[in-house]
Write a protein that holds these residues in place. Sequence first.
Motif, PDB file in Angstrom:
ATOM      1  N   VAL A  29       0.829  -1.195   0.000  1.00  0.00           N
ATOM      2  CA  VAL A  29       0.000   0.000   0.000  1.00  0.00           C
ATOM      3  C   VAL A  29       0.868   1.251   0.000  1.00  0.00           C
ATOM      4  N   MET A  30       0.343   2.282  -0.641  1.00  0.00           N
ATOM      5  CA  MET A  30       1.045   3.560  -0.690  1.00  0.00           C
ATOM      6  C   MET A  30       1.109   4.172   0.705  1.00  0.00           C
ATOM      7  N   ARG A  31       2.241   4.785   1.012  1.00  0.00           N
ATOM      8  CA  ARG A  31       2.546   5.338   2.341  1.00  0.00           C
ATOM      9  C   ARG A  31       2.568   4.258   3.421  1.00  0.00           C
ATOM     10  N   GLN A  32       2.914   3.032   3.041  1.00  0.00           N
ATOM     11  CA  GLN A  32       2.913   1.957   4.043  1.00  0.00           C
ATOM     12  C   GLN A  32       3.987   2.169   5.108  1.00  0.00           C
ATOM     13  N   ALA A  33       5.048   2.906   4.760  1.00  0.00           N
ATOM     14  CA  ALA A  33       6.072   3.261   5.753  1.00  0.00           C
ATOM     15  C   ALA A  33       5.807   4.699   6.175  1.00  0.00           C
ATOM     16  N   GLY A  34       5.279   4.887   7.384  1.00  0.00           N
ATOM     17  CA  GLY A  34       4.989   6.268   7.756  1.00  0.00           C
ATOM     18  C   GLY A  34       4.311   6.425   9.095  1.00  0.00           C
ATOM     19  N   ARG A  35       3.640   7.559   9.222  1.00  0.00           N
ATOM     20  CA  ARG A  35       3.246   8.069  10.540  1.00  0.00           C
ATOM     21  C   ARG A  35       2.174   7.270  11.251  1.00  0.00           C
ATOM     22  N   TYR A  36       1.452   6.370  10.574  1.00  0.00           N
ATOM     23  CA  TYR A  36       0.453   5.562  11.284  1.00  0.00           C
ATOM     24  C   TYR A  36       1.121   4.480  12.135  1.00  0.00           C
ATOM     25  N   LEU A  37       2.414   4.229  11.883  1.00  0.00           N
ATOM     26  CA  LEU A  37       3.141   3.191  12.629  1.00  0.00           C
ATOM     27  C   LEU A  37       3.855   3.782  13.842  1.00  0.00           C
ATOM     28  N   PRO A  38       3.653   3.219  15.030  1.00  0.00           N
ATOM     29  CA  PRO A  38       4.367   3.737  16.207  1.00  0.00           C
ATOM     30  C   PRO A  38       5.878   3.652  16.061  1.00  0.00           C
ATOM     31  N   GLU A  39       6.343   2.600  15.372  1.00  0.00           N
ATOM     32  CA  GLU A  39       7.804   2.450  15.217  1.00  0.00           C
ATOM     33  C   GLU A  39       8.403   3.536  14.324  1.00  0.00           C
ATOM     34  N   TYR A  40       7.575   4.105  13.431  1.00  0.00           N
ATOM     35  CA  TYR A  40       8.038   5.223  12.597  1.00  0.00           C
ATOM     36  C   TYR A  40       8.403   6.412  13.492  1.00  0.00           C
ATOM     37  N   GLU A  42       9.211   6.414  16.546  1.00  0.00           N
ATOM     38  CA  GLU A  42      10.397   6.067  17.344  1.00  0.00           C
ATOM     39  C   GLU A  42      11.672   6.287  16.519  1.00  0.00           C
ATOM     40  N   ALA A  43      11.653   5.824  15.263  1.00  0.00           N
ATOM     41  CA  ALA A  43      12.835   5.975  14.391  1.00  0.00           C
ATOM     42  C   ALA A  43      13.075   7.435  14.029  1.00  0.00           C
ATOM     43  N   LYS A  44      11.989   8.173  13.828  1.00  0.00           N
ATOM     44  CA  LYS A  44      12.095   9.589  13.439  1.00  0.00           C
ATOM     45  C   LYS A  44      12.606  10.440  14.593  1.00  0.00           C
ATOM     46  N   GLY A  45      12.121  10.119  15.809  1.00  0.00           N
ATOM     47  CA  GLY A  45      12.538  10.895  16.974  1.00  0.00           C
ATOM     48  C   GLY A  45      12.160  12.357  16.813  1.00  0.00           C
ATOM     49  N   LYS A  46      13.088  13.236  17.163  1.00  0.00           N
ATOM     50  CA  LYS A  46      12.809  14.684  17.072  1.00  0.00           C
ATOM     51  C   LYS A  46      13.312  15.270  15.758  1.00  0.00           C
ATOM     52  N   ARG A  47      13.721  14.411  14.850  1.00  0.00           N
ATOM     53  CA  ARG A  47      14.273  14.904  13.582  1.00  0.00           C
ATOM     54  C   ARG A  47      13.191  15.466  12.668  1.00  0.00           C
ATOM     55  N   ASP A  48      13.589  16.420  11.864  1.00  0.00           N
ATOM     56  CA  ASP A  48      12.730  16.955  10.813  1.00  0.00           C
ATOM     57  C   ASP A  48      12.478  15.868   9.762  1.00  0.00           C
ATOM     58  N   PHE A  49      11.300  15.910   9.105  1.00  0.00           N
ATOM     59  CA  PHE A  49      10.937  14.903   8.102  1.00  0.00           C
ATOM     60  C   PHE A  49      12.015  14.774   7.014  1.00  0.00           C
TER      61      PHE A  49
END
Length: 364
Positions: A29-40, A42-49
């Motif tokens: 699915v499109m956008r399958q890696a992204g903000r709906y996932l809690p682990e996303y 965690e990986a993103k942290g405080k970083r800018d997109f």
Amino acid sequence: MAPQFAPLKNDLLLRTARGEKVEKAPMWVMRQAGRYLPEYHEAKGKRDFFECCRSPEIASTITLQPIERFAGLIDAAIIFSDILVIPQAMGMEVVMVDKKGPHFPAPLTSPEDPQYKEVMAREVDVKKELDYVYAAITMTRQKLDGRVPLIGFCGAPWTLFCYMIEGGGSKIFKEVKTWIFKHPQGSKDIIDKIATLCVEYLALQVEAGAQMLQVFDSWAGELSPSSFKDFSLPYLIRIADELPERLKSKGLEPVPLTVFAKGAWYALEDLCKTNYDVIGLDWLHDPAKTYQIARAHGKTVQGNADPGVLYGGRAAITKVVEEMTAGFGGGKQGWIANLGHGITPFVNPEDLRFFFEEIRRTTS
């Protein structure tokens, strides 16, 4: 020297894209890696997109998250990146504003705008400017270890032009409509330049390890059928026509190519006559009618569940999947199961898992 990768263990998506008969419908699915996932988060942290996009390590980690969460259910990874990296490479500033989306602090105002002239005159080295994307693709292919194919992508020239003129998303598209009706040639000149960059950008993604490509024309539906033929279709055609030659010049084999013109339901026949292998469908298309038209042209289709069904509970998901599967011929040829647009925020990942499980149940 070209990077070396493990043999592909699951080529279901690629076989389907090439039009072969298959044992079941592939799905992603499109956008399958992204903000709906809690682990996303965690990986993103405080970083800018965009900081995450520019870090091959973080981008590859995020790309793999749905592959690991939905192991055995999902048949492709799509590289974590953004369509707006091309305008950035062209020298335009883009920032991601929380709860608002992408924002261009200084959009292009007219063909007389000094910034427009500067953007048109600039020699863009796509290899150098977007090197971080290729590094992320290569790293991700290595981490995937052949589990599933990796999809690369770009924004379509018309959609990127919209962002560069509007300065972000829009409800009425006042600025870009002013451009195409008041400055049609100035519009076409920059859209053409974007198309040239898209071809090179996609070719370099294949060189880095992408095994399939998608062109996202997210704002195609803002054009009338007539305007679509002037400001979008010719450039989509150009990408599909020129990319195989560019790959050949690099000693690379062609890869399956998908076009997704959201909202441009009227352009289905025109898109089916292009050199794209797969026609991506939004949820405005009727599966059975669309499948019949696409198959008559030898095309595979991709889509097209309304992403909103993922808010609607298990019974609603089952109903939509069963209707899709029946409409798209049962899933044994010519259909890649997907949503009709990207996953929207606040979707429960377990509801997406159920969507995948229902597709597997109905197409196996």
